[in-house]
Design a protein around this motif. Structure first.
Motif, PDB file in Angstrom:
ATOM      1  N   ALA A 106     -10.911 -34.104 -68.096  1.00  0.00           N
ATOM      2  CA  ALA A 106     -10.154 -35.321 -68.780  1.00  0.00           C
ATOM      3  C   ALA A 106      -9.510 -36.238 -67.862  1.00  0.00           C
ATOM      4  O   ALA A 106      -9.134 -37.285 -68.140  1.00  0.00           O
ATOM      5  CB  ALA A 106      -9.034 -34.601 -69.862  1.00  0.00           C
ATOM      6  N   GLY A 107      -8.945 -35.692 -66.955  1.00  0.00           N
ATOM      7  CA  GLY A 107      -8.208 -36.405 -65.911  1.00  0.00           C
ATOM      8  C   GLY A 107      -9.139 -37.230 -64.707  1.00  0.00           C
ATOM      9  O   GLY A 107      -9.000 -38.311 -64.973  1.00  0.00           O
ATOM     10  N   ALA A 108      -9.609 -36.375 -64.066  1.00  0.00           N
ATOM     11  CA  ALA A 108     -10.154 -37.129 -63.040  1.00  0.00           C
ATOM     12  C   ALA A 108     -11.472 -37.888 -63.335  1.00  0.00           C
ATOM     13  O   ALA A 108     -11.779 -38.944 -63.004  1.00  0.00           O
ATOM     14  CB  ALA A 108     -10.389 -36.525 -61.640  1.00  0.00           C
ATOM     15  N   GLY A 109     -12.550 -37.328 -63.822  1.00  0.00           N
ATOM     16  CA  GLY A 109     -13.795 -37.745 -64.089  1.00  0.00           C
ATOM     17  C   GLY A 109     -14.814 -36.584 -64.100  1.00  0.00           C
ATOM     18  O   GLY A 109     -14.922 -35.938 -63.021  1.00  0.00           O
ATOM     19  N   ALA A 110     -15.776 -36.894 -64.752  1.00  0.00           N
ATOM     20  CA  ALA A 110     -16.925 -35.594 -64.808  1.00  0.00           C
ATOM     21  C   ALA A 110     -17.817 -35.977 -63.692  1.00  0.00           C
ATOM     22  O   ALA A 110     -17.986 -37.152 -63.075  1.00  0.00           O
ATOM     23  CB  ALA A 110     -17.500 -35.751 -66.064  1.00  0.00           C
ATOM     24  N   GLY A 111     -18.578 -35.068 -63.270  1.00  0.00           N
ATOM     25  CA  GLY A 111     -19.600 -35.245 -62.151  1.00  0.00           C
ATOM     26  C   GLY A 111     -18.983 -34.848 -60.816  1.00  0.00           C
ATOM     27  O   GLY A 111     -19.494 -34.796 -59.861  1.00  0.00           O
ATOM     28  N   ASN A 112     -17.914 -34.268 -60.743  1.00  0.00           N
ATOM     29  CA  ASN A 112     -17.259 -33.758 -59.536  1.00  0.00           C
ATOM     30  C   ASN A 112     -17.910 -32.481 -59.320  1.00  0.00           C
ATOM     31  O   ASN A 112     -18.259 -31.730 -60.122  1.00  0.00           O
ATOM     32  CB  ASN A 112     -15.822 -33.613 -59.993  1.00  0.00           C
ATOM     33  N   ALA A 113     -18.085 -32.168 -57.913  1.00  0.00           N
ATOM     34  CA  ALA A 113     -18.528 -31.065 -57.506  1.00  0.00           C
ATOM     35  C   ALA A 113     -17.469 -29.676 -57.920  1.00  0.00           C
ATOM     36  O   ALA A 113     -17.978 -28.523 -58.147  1.00  0.00           O
ATOM     37  CB  ALA A 113     -18.803 -30.695 -56.036  1.00  0.00           C
ATOM     38  N   SER A 114     -16.410 -29.937 -57.881  1.00  0.00           N
ATOM     39  CA  SER A 114     -15.436 -28.923 -58.397  1.00  0.00           C
ATOM     40  C   SER A 114     -15.492 -28.515 -59.731  1.00  0.00           C
ATOM     41  O   SER A 114     -15.293 -27.312 -60.027  1.00  0.00           O
ATOM     42  CB  SER A 114     -13.910 -29.175 -58.078  1.00  0.00           C
ATOM     43  N   ASP A 115     -16.050 -29.513 -60.593  1.00  0.00           N
ATOM     44  CA  ASP A 115     -16.409 -29.305 -61.968  1.00  0.00           C
ATOM     45  C   ASP A 115     -17.410 -28.301 -62.232  1.00  0.00           C
ATOM     46  O   ASP A 115     -17.493 -27.107 -63.019  1.00  0.00           O
ATOM     47  CB  ASP A 115     -16.620 -30.634 -62.716  1.00  0.00           C
ATOM     48  N   THR A 116     -18.534 -28.282 -61.308  1.00  0.00           N
ATOM     49  CA  THR A 116     -19.614 -27.576 -61.408  1.00  0.00           C
ATOM     50  C   THR A 116     -19.360 -26.209 -60.836  1.00  0.00           C
ATOM     51  O   THR A 116     -19.721 -25.226 -61.461  1.00  0.00           O
ATOM     52  CB  THR A 116     -20.674 -28.199 -60.456  1.00  0.00           C
ATOM     53  N   VAL A 117     -18.355 -26.140 -59.895  1.00  0.00           N
ATOM     54  CA  VAL A 117     -17.874 -24.833 -59.410  1.00  0.00           C
ATOM     55  C   VAL A 117     -17.197 -23.950 -60.554  1.00  0.00           C
ATOM     56  O   VAL A 117     -17.378 -22.870 -60.923  1.00  0.00           O
ATOM     57  CB  VAL A 117     -17.212 -24.802 -58.052  1.00  0.00           C
ATOM     58  N   GLY A 118     -16.165 -24.823 -61.293  1.00  0.00           N
ATOM     59  CA  GLY A 118     -15.489 -24.254 -62.216  1.00  0.00           C
ATOM     60  C   GLY A 118     -16.068 -23.768 -63.598  1.00  0.00           C
ATOM     61  O   GLY A 118     -16.019 -22.664 -64.193  1.00  0.00           O
ATOM     62  N   VAL A 119     -17.231 -24.462 -63.801  1.00  0.00           N
ATOM     63  CA  VAL A 119     -18.210 -24.001 -64.712  1.00  0.00           C
ATOM     64  C   VAL A 119     -19.080 -22.597 -64.600  1.00  0.00           C
ATOM     65  O   VAL A 119     -19.036 -21.679 -65.254  1.00  0.00           O
ATOM     66  CB  VAL A 119     -19.245 -25.042 -65.230  1.00  0.00           C
ATOM     67  N   VAL A 120     -19.385 -22.828 -63.209  1.00  0.00           N
ATOM     68  CA  VAL A 120     -20.094 -21.424 -62.755  1.00  0.00           C
ATOM     69  C   VAL A 120     -19.089 -20.313 -62.661  1.00  0.00           C
ATOM     70  O   VAL A 120     -19.509 -18.915 -63.373  1.00  0.00           O
ATOM     71  CB  VAL A 120     -20.677 -22.023 -61.492  1.00  0.00           C
ATOM     72  N   LEU A 121     -18.142 -20.555 -62.279  1.00  0.00           N
ATOM     73  CA  LEU A 121     -17.069 -19.394 -62.315  1.00  0.00           C
ATOM     74  C   LEU A 121     -16.658 -19.011 -63.836  1.00  0.00           C
ATOM     75  O   LEU A 121     -16.462 -17.755 -63.998  1.00  0.00           O
ATOM     76  CB  LEU A 121     -15.781 -19.755 -61.471  1.00  0.00           C
ATOM     77  N   ALA A 122     -16.687 -20.094 -64.627  1.00  0.00           N
ATOM     78  CA  ALA A 122     -16.232 -19.651 -66.153  1.00  0.00           C
ATOM     79  C   ALA A 122     -17.523 -18.655 -66.700  1.00  0.00           C
ATOM     80  O   ALA A 122     -16.975 -17.853 -67.538  1.00  0.00           O
ATOM     81  CB  ALA A 122     -16.335 -21.045 -66.915  1.00  0.00           C
ATOM     82  N   TYR A 123     -18.726 -19.126 -66.363  1.00  0.00           N
ATOM     83  CA  TYR A 123     -19.748 -18.308 -66.732  1.00  0.00           C
ATOM     84  C   TYR A 123     -19.674 -16.814 -66.211  1.00  0.00           C
ATOM     85  O   TYR A 123     -20.121 -15.817 -66.850  1.00  0.00           O
ATOM     86  CB  TYR A 123     -21.156 -19.030 -66.551  1.00  0.00           C
ATOM     87  N   LEU A 124     -19.602 -17.070 -64.747  1.00  0.00           N
ATOM     88  CA  LEU A 124     -19.354 -15.427 -64.295  1.00  0.00           C
ATOM     89  C   LEU A 124     -18.271 -14.611 -64.734  1.00  0.00           C
ATOM     90  O   LEU A 124     -18.459 -13.327 -64.766  1.00  0.00           O
ATOM     91  CB  LEU A 124     -19.237 -15.715 -62.926  1.00  0.00           C
ATOM     92  N   PHE A 125     -17.148 -15.245 -65.205  1.00  0.00           N
ATOM     93  CA  PHE A 125     -16.080 -14.628 -65.896  1.00  0.00           C
ATOM     94  C   PHE A 125     -16.334 -14.076 -66.890  1.00  0.00           C
ATOM     95  O   PHE A 125     -16.040 -12.805 -67.439  1.00  0.00           O
ATOM     96  CB  PHE A 125     -14.623 -15.340 -65.766  1.00  0.00           C
ATOM     97  N   ILE A 126     -16.886 -14.807 -67.970  1.00  0.00           N
ATOM     98  CA  ILE A 126     -17.546 -14.465 -69.226  1.00  0.00           C
ATOM     99  C   ILE A 126     -18.527 -13.117 -69.116  1.00  0.00           C
ATOM    100  O   ILE A 126     -18.288 -12.288 -69.719  1.00  0.00           O
ATOM    101  CB  ILE A 126     -17.795 -15.263 -70.167  1.00  0.00           C
ATOM    102  N   GLY A 127     -19.183 -13.457 -68.117  1.00  0.00           N
ATOM    103  CA  GLY A 127     -20.417 -12.365 -67.879  1.00  0.00           C
ATOM    104  C   GLY A 127     -19.938 -11.139 -67.346  1.00  0.00           C
ATOM    105  O   GLY A 127     -20.155 -10.129 -67.692  1.00  0.00           O
ATOM    106  N   LEU A 128     -18.546 -11.134 -66.532  1.00  0.00           N
ATOM    107  CA  LEU A 128     -17.731 -10.110 -66.364  1.00  0.00           C
ATOM    108  C   LEU A 128     -17.309  -9.274 -67.383  1.00  0.00           C
ATOM    109  O   LEU A 128     -17.295  -8.106 -67.714  1.00  0.00           O
ATOM    110  CB  LEU A 128     -16.751 -10.445 -65.061  1.00  0.00           C
ATOM    111  N   ILE A 129     -16.906  -9.895 -68.172  1.00  0.00           N
ATOM    112  CA  ILE A 129     -15.766  -9.396 -69.461  1.00  0.00           C
ATOM    113  C   ILE A 129     -17.145  -8.798 -70.437  1.00  0.00           C
ATOM    114  O   ILE A 129     -17.049  -7.887 -70.829  1.00  0.00           O
ATOM    115  CB  ILE A 129     -15.269 -10.558 -70.219  1.00  0.00           C
ATOM    116  N   PHE A 130     -18.251  -9.578 -70.522  1.00  0.00           N
ATOM    117  CA  PHE A 130     -19.409  -8.935 -71.223  1.00  0.00           C
ATOM    118  C   PHE A 130     -19.882  -7.664 -70.909  1.00  0.00           C
ATOM    119  O   PHE A 130     -20.211  -6.823 -71.299  1.00  0.00           O
ATOM    120  CB  PHE A 130     -20.312  -9.976 -71.641  1.00  0.00           C
ATOM    121  N   GLY A 131     -20.017  -7.654 -69.367  1.00  0.00           N
ATOM    122  CA  GLY A 131     -20.471  -6.589 -68.795  1.00  0.00           C
ATOM    123  C   GLY A 131     -19.414  -5.117 -69.031  1.00  0.00           C
ATOM    124  O   GLY A 131     -20.125  -4.129 -69.165  1.00  0.00           O
ATOM    125  N   LEU A 132     -18.136  -5.535 -68.861  1.00  0.00           N
ATOM    126  CA  LEU A 132     -17.249  -4.296 -69.165  1.00  0.00           C
ATOM    127  C   LEU A 132     -17.208  -4.063 -70.654  1.00  0.00           C
ATOM    128  O   LEU A 132     -17.031  -2.909 -70.792  1.00  0.00           O
ATOM    129  CB  LEU A 132     -15.904  -4.903 -68.718  1.00  0.00           C
TER     130      LEU A 132
END
Length: 142
Positions: A37-63
């Motif tokens: 919402a702030g800076a603009g989509a397409g940033n490399a940090s956005d991609t890293v954030g999405v990957v980390l979000a999926y990994l975090f949900i994968g961790l919860i699902f695994g537990l």
């Protein structure tokens, strides 16, 4: 430990495919939403954030699958036998819904709009993709 990390990655990939295929299932992060919402989509940090979000949900699902699912599977064994194993789909969907509920208390949210179609179909997709990715990567080898 390496086996557990590989299982988290497999879960993240399976959840990513399920979220991509099902319109009622979504994984969002408050940090990635604020950055988009702030800076603009397409940033490399956005991609890293999405990957980390999926990994975090994968961790919860695994537990959830490691701690809660064996107890629920054992307690529902008579019903699973009566339905010739079809109740296992309901158990998988319930574990996905439990993951969504637990993630509502974290900055990363898994949202499922309905239990019957989205959670059950999501559980089928997650199971199939997880089995294929585990077979390809060799996550089940000991």
């Amino acid at each position: 430990m390496m086996q557990f990390l590989l299982r988290v990655v497999v879960n993240a990939v399976a959840l990513c495919v399920a979220a991509w295929l099902l319109p009622g299932m979504d994984i969002t992060s408050s940090a990635t939403a604020a950055a988009a919402a702030g800076a603009g989509a397409g940033n490399a940090s956005d991609t890293v954030g999405v990957v980390l979000a999926y990994l975090f949900i994968g961790l919860i699902f695994g537990l959830v699958n490691a701690l809660v699912r064996p107890i629920v599977s054992f307690l529902s064994l008579p019903v699973t036998c009566l339905t010739l194993g079809l109740f296992a789909l309901v158990i998988n969907a319930a574990m996905l819904a439990l993951t969504a509920w637990l993630s509502s208390y974290t900055p990363v949210h898994l949202t499922i709009d309905s239990f019957f179609w989205t959670a059950v179909l999501g559980a089928i997709i997650v199971s199939l993709v997880s089995a294929v990715v585990s077979w390809v990567v060799g996550a089940d080898k000991k």
